[in-house]
Design a protein around this motif. Structure first.
Motif, mmCIF file in Angstrom:
data_model
loop_
_atom_site.group_PDB
_atom_site.id
_atom_site.type_symbol
_atom_site.label_atom_id
_atom_site.label_comp_id
_atom_site.label_asym_id
_atom_site.label_seq_id
_atom_site.Cartn_x
_atom_site.Cartn_y
_atom_site.Cartn_z
ATOM 1 N N GLY A 22 8.167 10.023 -1.271
ATOM 2 C CA GLY A 22 8.229 10.388 -2.678
ATOM 3 C C GLY A 22 9.149 9.535 -3.526
ATOM 4 O O GLY A 22 9.152 9.662 -4.747
ATOM 5 N N MET A 23 9.934 8.648 -2.910
ATOM 6 C CA MET A 23 10.795 7.770 -3.707
ATOM 7 C C MET A 23 9.932 6.777 -4.492
ATOM 8 O O MET A 23 8.903 6.317 -4.016
ATOM 9 C CB MET A 23 11.790 7.019 -2.832
ATOM 10 C CG MET A 23 12.908 7.891 -2.349
ATOM 11 S SD MET A 23 14.143 6.913 -1.458
ATOM 12 C CE MET A 23 15.484 8.076 -1.414
ATOM 13 N N VAL A 24 10.385 6.463 -5.704
ATOM 14 C CA VAL A 24 9.687 5.543 -6.596
ATOM 15 C C VAL A 24 10.553 4.304 -6.765
ATOM 16 O O VAL A 24 11.766 4.407 -6.957
ATOM 17 C CB VAL A 24 9.430 6.196 -7.975
ATOM 18 C CG1 VAL A 24 8.734 5.235 -8.920
ATOM 19 C CG2 VAL A 24 8.643 7.488 -7.825
ATOM 20 N N SER A 25 9.922 3.131 -6.695
ATOM 21 C CA SER A 25 10.660 1.875 -6.814
ATOM 22 C C SER A 25 9.792 0.837 -7.514
ATOM 23 O O SER A 25 8.567 0.917 -7.480
ATOM 24 C CB SER A 25 11.041 1.368 -5.420
ATOM 25 O OG SER A 25 11.747 0.145 -5.501
ATOM 26 N N TYR A 26 10.451 -0.124 -8.138
ATOM 27 C CA TYR A 26 9.722 -1.284 -8.641
ATOM 28 C C TYR A 26 9.246 -2.109 -7.457
ATOM 29 O O TYR A 26 9.923 -2.196 -6.430
ATOM 30 C CB TYR A 26 10.631 -2.179 -9.497
ATOM 31 C CG TYR A 26 10.942 -1.629 -10.856
ATOM 32 C CD1 TYR A 26 9.997 -1.651 -11.871
ATOM 33 C CD2 TYR A 26 12.192 -1.097 -11.133
ATOM 34 C CE1 TYR A 26 10.285 -1.153 -13.123
ATOM 35 C CE2 TYR A 26 12.495 -0.597 -12.387
ATOM 36 C CZ TYR A 26 11.532 -0.632 -13.385
ATOM 37 O OH TYR A 26 11.821 -0.146 -14.618
ATOM 38 N N ALA A 27 8.096 -2.742 -7.618
ATOM 39 C CA ALA A 27 7.615 -3.690 -6.621
ATOM 40 C C ALA A 27 8.305 -5.027 -6.865
ATOM 41 O O ALA A 27 8.536 -5.414 -8.006
ATOM 42 C CB ALA A 27 6.096 -3.851 -6.729
ATOM 43 N N GLY A 28 8.659 -5.707 -5.814
ATOM 44 C CA GLY A 28 9.289 -7.020 -5.907
ATOM 45 C C GLY A 28 9.047 -7.809 -4.648
ATOM 46 O O GLY A 28 8.560 -7.283 -3.652
ATOM 47 N N ILE A 40 5.112 4.285 -4.948
ATOM 48 C CA ILE A 40 5.627 5.551 -4.439
ATOM 49 C C ILE A 40 5.547 5.490 -2.927
ATOM 50 O O ILE A 40 4.498 5.138 -2.371
ATOM 51 C CB ILE A 40 4.790 6.741 -4.956
ATOM 52 C CG1 ILE A 40 4.796 6.788 -6.482
ATOM 53 C CG2 ILE A 40 5.306 8.055 -4.362
ATOM 54 C CD1 ILE A 40 3.798 7.759 -7.077
ATOM 55 N N ALA A 41 6.627 5.816 -2.251
ATOM 56 C CA ALA A 41 6.624 5.836 -0.786
ATOM 57 C C ALA A 41 5.818 7.051 -0.318
ATOM 58 O O ALA A 41 6.142 8.183 -0.659
ATOM 59 C CB ALA A 41 8.046 5.895 -0.252
ATOM 60 N N TYR A 42 4.773 6.788 0.466
ATOM 61 C CA TYR A 42 3.922 7.866 0.985
ATOM 62 C C TYR A 42 4.543 8.541 2.204
ATOM 63 O O TYR A 42 4.146 9.633 2.574
ATOM 64 C CB TYR A 42 2.558 7.314 1.389
ATOM 65 C CG TYR A 42 1.605 7.136 0.235
ATOM 66 C CD1 TYR A 42 0.680 8.124 -0.054
ATOM 67 C CD2 TYR A 42 1.631 5.999 -0.544
ATOM 68 C CE1 TYR A 42 -0.203 7.968 -1.109
ATOM 69 C CE2 TYR A 42 0.755 5.835 -1.595
ATOM 70 C CZ TYR A 42 -0.168 6.823 -1.881
ATOM 71 O OH TYR A 42 -1.032 6.672 -2.925
ATOM 72 N N PRO A 56 15.448 2.413 -5.067
ATOM 73 C CA PRO A 56 14.647 3.433 -5.751
ATOM 74 C C PRO A 56 15.197 3.740 -7.133
ATOM 75 O O PRO A 56 16.413 3.733 -7.334
ATOM 76 C CB PRO A 56 14.738 4.651 -4.843
ATOM 77 C CG PRO A 56 15.674 4.326 -3.757
ATOM 78 C CD PRO A 56 16.080 2.915 -3.867
ATOM 79 N N ILE A 57 14.283 3.988 -8.050
ATOM 80 C CA ILE A 57 14.677 4.338 -9.414
ATOM 81 C C ILE A 57 14.389 5.806 -9.709
ATOM 82 O O ILE A 57 14.725 6.301 -10.770
ATOM 83 C CB ILE A 57 13.988 3.446 -10.452
ATOM 84 C CG1 ILE A 57 12.468 3.618 -10.375
ATOM 85 C CG2 ILE A 57 14.400 1.996 -10.271
ATOM 86 C CD1 ILE A 57 11.733 3.081 -11.574
ATOM 87 N N ASP A 65 1.272 16.369 -3.536
ATOM 88 C CA ASP A 65 -0.090 16.671 -3.109
ATOM 89 C C ASP A 65 -1.096 15.881 -3.942
ATOM 90 O O ASP A 65 -2.135 15.458 -3.441
ATOM 91 C CB ASP A 65 -0.364 18.173 -3.193
ATOM 92 C CG ASP A 65 -0.182 18.732 -4.602
ATOM 93 O OD1 ASP A 65 0.816 18.387 -5.267
ATOM 94 O OD2 ASP A 65 -1.041 19.528 -5.022
ATOM 95 N N VAL A 66 -0.778 15.632 -5.213
ATOM 96 C CA VAL A 66 -1.630 14.808 -6.071
ATOM 97 C C VAL A 66 -1.540 13.352 -5.631
ATOM 98 O O VAL A 66 -2.551 12.657 -5.509
ATOM 99 C CB VAL A 66 -1.235 14.969 -7.553
ATOM 100 C CG1 VAL A 66 -2.033 14.029 -8.440
ATOM 101 C CG2 VAL A 66 -1.398 16.410 -7.992
ATOM 102 N N VAL A 67 -0.333 12.865 -5.379
ATOM 103 C CA VAL A 67 -0.145 11.490 -4.911
ATOM 104 C C VAL A 67 -0.936 11.267 -3.620
ATOM 105 O O VAL A 67 -1.578 10.236 -3.447
ATOM 106 C CB VAL A 67 1.355 11.176 -4.697
ATOM 107 C CG1 VAL A 67 1.551 9.814 -4.047
ATOM 108 C CG2 VAL A 67 2.107 11.244 -6.021
#
Length: 124
Positions: A22-28, A40-42, A56-57, A65-67
């Motif tokens: 569930g952590m969200v991060s910029y791609a780089g 988003i980390a699955y 993570p930001i 559950d939606v993700v």
């Protein structure tokens, strides 16, 4: 460079011991290389969060559950997956059309909301 294509600098490194689901991060892909693309980390991952650009930001606080229902049939991006989207093509002019034409099942986030940490019951 315009606002949308200028790289985003790295955030200060935070020792996390990996990403949690569930952590969200910029791609780089390297130092100060982040763009407006997010992921988003699955699942929990000890390999993510080891590089300066992998900070993570945020995190999904409800709705994983939606993700989990996002279309995943294309797999990871190229070069990790030959069928995946080409990051260079996405960044070029016409990137949105490239995605729509070549990945018609891809899901898009149309809206999100920032929740300040003081509003959360559980911190990261």
């Amino acid at each position: 460079q315009d606002y949308w294509s200028a790289p985003i600098g790295d955030d200060p490194k935070v020792e996390l011991g990996g990403f949690k689901r569930g952590m969200v991060s910029y791609a780089g892909y390297g130092q100060n290389s982040r763009s407006t693309q997010l992921f988003i980390a699955y699942a929990d991952s000890h390999s993510l969060g080891t590089q300066p650009w992998e900070t993570p930001i945020g995190r999904v606080t409800s709705g994983m559950d939606v993700v989990d229902r996002f279309y995943s049939g294309y797999g990871d991006v190229a070069p990790f997956n030959q069928r995946g989207a080409d990051q260079q093509r996405i960044q070029q002019a016409g990137g949105a059309e490239y995605l729509r034409d070549n990945f018609p099942e891809m899901d898009y986030i149309k809206q999100c909301r920032v929740v300040w940490s003081g509003e959360l019951k559980d911190e990261v």
